[in-house]
Write a protein that holds these residues in place. Structure first.
Motif, PDB file in Angstrom:
ATOM      1  N   ALA A  27       0.831  -1.215   0.000  1.00  0.00           N
ATOM      2  CA  ALA A  27       0.000   0.000   0.000  1.00  0.00           C
ATOM      3  C   ALA A  27       0.861   1.259   0.000  1.00  0.00           C
ATOM      4  N   ALA A  31       1.167   4.057  -2.972  1.00  0.00           N
ATOM      5  CA  ALA A  31       0.929   5.484  -2.699  1.00  0.00           C
ATOM      6  C   ALA A  31       2.106   6.355  -3.128  1.00  0.00           C
ATOM      7  N   GLU A 217      -4.675  -6.247   2.956  1.00  0.00           N
ATOM      8  CA  GLU A 217      -4.876  -5.072   2.083  1.00  0.00           C
ATOM      9  C   GLU A 217      -5.535  -3.934   2.878  1.00  0.00           C
ATOM     10  N   GLN A 218      -6.520  -4.278   3.719  1.00  0.00           N
ATOM     11  CA  GLN A 218      -7.177  -3.243   4.538  1.00  0.00           C
ATOM     12  C   GLN A 218      -6.188  -2.643   5.545  1.00  0.00           C
ATOM     13  N   GLN A 221      -3.958  -0.222   3.664  1.00  0.00           N
ATOM     14  CA  GLN A 221      -4.647   1.029   3.346  1.00  0.00           C
ATOM     15  C   GLN A 221      -4.836   1.880   4.604  1.00  0.00           C
ATOM     16  N   THR A 224      -1.554   3.496   5.565  1.00  0.00           N
ATOM     17  CA  THR A 224      -1.249   4.573   4.611  1.00  0.00           C
ATOM     18  C   THR A 224      -2.112   5.795   4.915  1.00  0.00           C
ATOM     19  N   ASP A 225      -3.398   5.593   5.190  1.00  0.00           N
ATOM     20  CA  ASP A 225      -4.279   6.711   5.568  1.00  0.00           C
ATOM     21  C   ASP A 225      -3.763   7.407   6.836  1.00  0.00           C
TER      22      ASP A 225
END
Ligand SMILES: NC(=O)c1ccc[n+]([C@@H]2O[C@H](COP(=O)([O-])OP(=O)(O)OC[C@H]3O[C@@H](n4cnc5c(N)ncnc54)[C@H](OP(=O)(O)O)[C@@H]3O)[C@@H](O)[C@H]2O)c1
Length: 248
Positions: A27, A31, A217-218, A221, A224-225
Motif C-alpha cells: 500500500a 501510494a 490489504e485493509q 490502506q 497509509t491513511d
C-alpha cells in the motif's frame, strides 16, 4: 515527511514479507513511497520486489537485533517507519507454557519496538516523520491461549506512547502511533489463533473473530491513511474490517 507527503518518501516496514507487513509495504509503495522491507527469510521479500518493482528494497535481517535497528535507521532515515514484525506464540493454555515460550513475544515484538523506537528518537528522524507500531486488540482483552502475547502487545502500546511524549518534550516533531488490529485468520499468525480459539469454543473459549475478517490489504490502506491524512492524530487506534477507530 513534512505535510504528510508520501510520494517519494522513504518508508521502512519490518515483517514485510507476508501477512500485514506485506499489505502495508504494497500500500505504501502504491501510494508512491520508496519502501525498504525487512524480514529474516529473503525468498518472500524477493517475490515482493518482483511484484512491486524497483521502488522496493529487500532487506534480509533480524529486526529484533539492536545492531540491525541502528544500521538501518542510519542508512534509510525513514520518513515512515512501520514496526510490524512479530513472532507467532505457541497456541496453548498458560500452564502448558514454559517461561521461554511465554515470553517469546517480549523477546521479538517488544524488543524490536524498543530498539527501533529508541534509535528513531536518538537519530533523530526528521520532523514530520511517523513511527507506527503494531500492537493488537489482544492488548485490550487478553489472549488466554497465547502466553505473554497480550501483555507484550500492551507493552508496545505503552512504549509507543512514552516515545510520543519524549518526542513532544524535545520538540522533535516525530509522530508515534500504535495500531491495535483485531484477530484475523487472513495471515499465518492469525490463522493459528483463529483455529485454536475455534477448537476451544466447545470447552468455553470465546470466539475471537466476530464480524468480517480484516485483510492485509485493509491494514495496508489503513496505515497509509494514518500517515497521510490530516487529522488522524490520536496516539492509538483500534483496527477492524470497518476501519480505524481512535482509542482514548
Ligand atoms: N494476524 C492477526 O490476527 C494480528 C492481530 C493483531 C496484531 N497482529 C500483529 O501484526 C503483526 C503482523 O502479524 P501477521 O499476522 O502479519 O504475522 P505473520 O503473517 O506471521 O508475518 C510476520 C512477519 O514478521 C516477520 N518477522 C518475524 N520475526 C521477525 C524478526 N525477528 N525479524 C524480522 N522479521 C520478522 C516474518 O518474516 P520472517 O519470519 O521471514 O522473519 C513475517 O514477514 C504482528 O506484530 C502481530 O502480532 C496480528
Amino acid at each position: 515527511m513534512p505535510g504528510n507527503e508520501i510520494v517519494g518518501a522513504t518508508a521502512l516496514v519490518t515483517g514485510a514479507s507476508r501477512g500485514f507487513g506485506r499489505g502495508i509495504a504494497a500500500a505504501l509503495s502504491k501510494a508512491g513511497a520508496r519502501v525498504a522491507g525487512v524480514a529474516r527469510d529473503r525468498g518472500p521479500l524477493e517475490e515482493l520486489r518482483a511484484q512491486l518493482g524497483g521502488s522496493f528494497t529487500a532487506v534480509a535481517a533480524d529486526a529484533a537485533d539492536p545492531v540491525v535497528a541502528g544500521q538501518l535507521i542510519d542508512k534509510y532515515h525513514p520518513g515512515v517507519l512501520v514496526l510490524n514484525a512479530g513472532a507467532t506464540p505457541l497456541p496453548r493454555p498458560v500452564q502448558h507454557h514454559t517461561w521461554q515460550t511465554f515470553s517469546r513475544n517480549w523477546d521479538t515484538d517488544v524488543a524490536h519496538v524498543f530498539h527501533w523506537v529508541r534509535e528513531a528518537l536518538l537519530a533523530p528522524l526528521e520532523p514530520g516523520s511517523a513511527v507506527v507500531t503494531l500492537s493488537s486488540g489482544a492488548a485490550l482483552r487478553g489472549s488466554p491461549l497465547s502466553g505473554g502475547y497480550a501483555g507484550a502487545k500492551a507493552a508496545i502500546r505503552f512504549l509507543t506512547a512514552y516515545a510520543a511524549e519524549e518526542s513532544q518534550r524535545a520538540a522533535l516533531g516525530i509522530r508515534f502511533v500504535s495500531v491495535l488490529p483485531q484477530l484475523t485468520a487472513a495471515t499465518a499468525l492469525g490463522a493459528v489463533f483463529a483455529a485454536a480459539y475455534a477448537a476451544r469454543q466447545g470447552a468455553g473459549g470465546a470466539p475471537r473473530t466476530d464480524g468480517p475478517a480484516l485483510t492485509p490489504e485493509q491494514v495496508g490502506q489503513a496505515i497509509t491513511d494514518l500517515v497521510t491524512r490530516p487529522g488522524m492524530d490520536q496516539d492509538a487506534y483500534l483496527l477492524t474490517a470497518t476501519g480505524l477507530a481512535p482509542l482514548t
